[in-house]
Design a protein around this motif. Structure first.
Motif, PDB file in Angstrom:
ATOM      1  N   GLN A 173       0.814  -1.215   0.000  1.00 51.78           N
ATOM      2  CA  GLN A 173       0.000   0.000   0.000  1.00 51.78           C
ATOM      3  C   GLN A 173       0.848   1.265   0.000  1.00 51.78           C
TER       4      GLN A 173
ATOM      5  N   GLN B 258      -3.930  -0.338  -3.881  1.00 55.33           N
ATOM      6  CA  GLN B 258      -5.078  -0.513  -3.010  1.00 55.33           C
ATOM      7  C   GLN B 258      -5.270  -2.007  -2.799  1.00 55.33           C
TER       8      GLN B 258
ATOM      9  N   GLU C 149      -6.756  -5.135  -1.542  1.00 49.86           N
ATOM     10  CA  GLU C 149      -8.012  -5.632  -1.007  1.00 49.86           C
ATOM     11  C   GLU C 149      -7.852  -7.092  -0.622  1.00 49.86           C
TER      12      GLU C 149
END
Length: 307
Positions: A43, A49, A51
């Motif tokens: 990150q 991003q 997830e």
């Protein structure tokens, strides 16, 4: 004799699993923290991003865990109806082995997920270089083409390699023992299925044999496929780096090419693979070797039964 061999293998396997959990208790916590740190590195350093895994992965793990528990019920039914006393001492070992297998599959999926993310980021860098740095990725293509970003990619790949090494150290002997048990158990129960179909035993024994060798084969297949996915993603990462080295750009610094060469060597030397204490790599080649061995053992068992 066959029952004693299978039972002894399960007891040894559970003993190894419990001893590993006792002696490496703190390492399990550190392993989870390393996964968290790697995610933060993706990150912060790679500007991704990150997830969680998709719903299919979670559904696979939950479905497999529930299926492994439910398939014990037919064996319990046969043991009760036929007064099979040898089954009950092995019931706890069956539960431990199956739940440990589900835990390892979860971690393998997490490792594969991070390898896939790293490969996608390298693909972004390659596409940016191929377009001459004129693309717009994440709003800052120049950053993707920078020496600092390549260094961050190299650093996170090494962190991922250490994570694989830690996993192999934590679960290596468990993988070896669980595979031995699954191969023995499934082979013997396939043989007993053949004996039931030949009307040597009653047909209700099929409930127990199917409930043993089908879950074992499924676990072997899924685990090998998970290891194969990690192995292929590592190969893809290497191909991205070699393509990047084969497309020199005028804007590249000499230090960039040197770091790229080091990165390529790092990927080749530090393979992201699931390894069981040096005995075997968990991939498709192991799956084929297991199938060949099972056929051989089946032939041996059938020859002994003919005497």
């Amino acid at each position: 004799m066959v029952n004693v061999i299978v039972f002894a293998a399960k007891i040894v396997c559970v003993t190894v699993i419990v001893l590993q959990m006792i002696f490496h208790y703190d390492d399990y916590y550190r392993f989870c923290m390393e996964i968290k740190c790697l995610r933060l590195g993706f990150q912060c350093e790679l500007k991704m991003q990150v997830e969680g895994m998709n719903w299919k992965s979670y559904a696979k793990i939950l479905g497999l865990g529930a299926g492994l528990l439910l398939t014990i019920l037919p064996s319990v039914y046969v043991a009760v109806s036929n007064s099979l006393l040898y089954f009950w001492p092995s019931l706890l070992s069956i539960l431990v082995i199956r739940m440990q297998s589900v835990l390892m599959l979860l971690y393998v999926d997490i490792l594969g997920h991070h390898v896939n993310l790293l490969g996608k980021r390298l693909q972004d860098v390659l596409n940016c270089h191929l377009k001459g740095g004129n693309c717009i990725l994440d709003g800052n293509c120049n950053q993707l083409c920078s020496l600092e970003f390549l260094l961050a990619l190299k650093h996170n790949h090494m962190g991922l390699y250490y994570l694989f090494t830690h996993f192999n150290g934590l679960f290596g002997w468990s993988i070896v023992c669980i595979y031995v048990v699954m191969i023995l158990d499934s082979t013997v129960n396939i043989y007993w299925t053949q004996q039931v179909l030949a009307e040597v035993y009653e047909y209700r024994y099929l409930y127990a044999t199917f409930a043993v060798y089908i879950p074992s084969i499924i676990m072997i297949f899924i685990f090998c496929r998970g290891g194969e996915f990690c192995k292929r993603q590592n190969v893809i990462i290497g191909s991205y780096l070699r393509n990047l080295a084969c497309h020199p750009a005028p804007a590249k610094e000499p230090a960039y090419n040197e770091l790229l060469s080091e990165f390529i060597m790092q990927v080749e030397q530090n393979s992201l693979a699931i390894n069981a204490e040096g005995f075997m790599n968990i991939d498709n080649s192991l799956l084929m070797s297991i199938l060949a061995a099972k056929v051989t053992y089946m032939i041996v068992l059938m020859q002994f039964s003919s005497y």
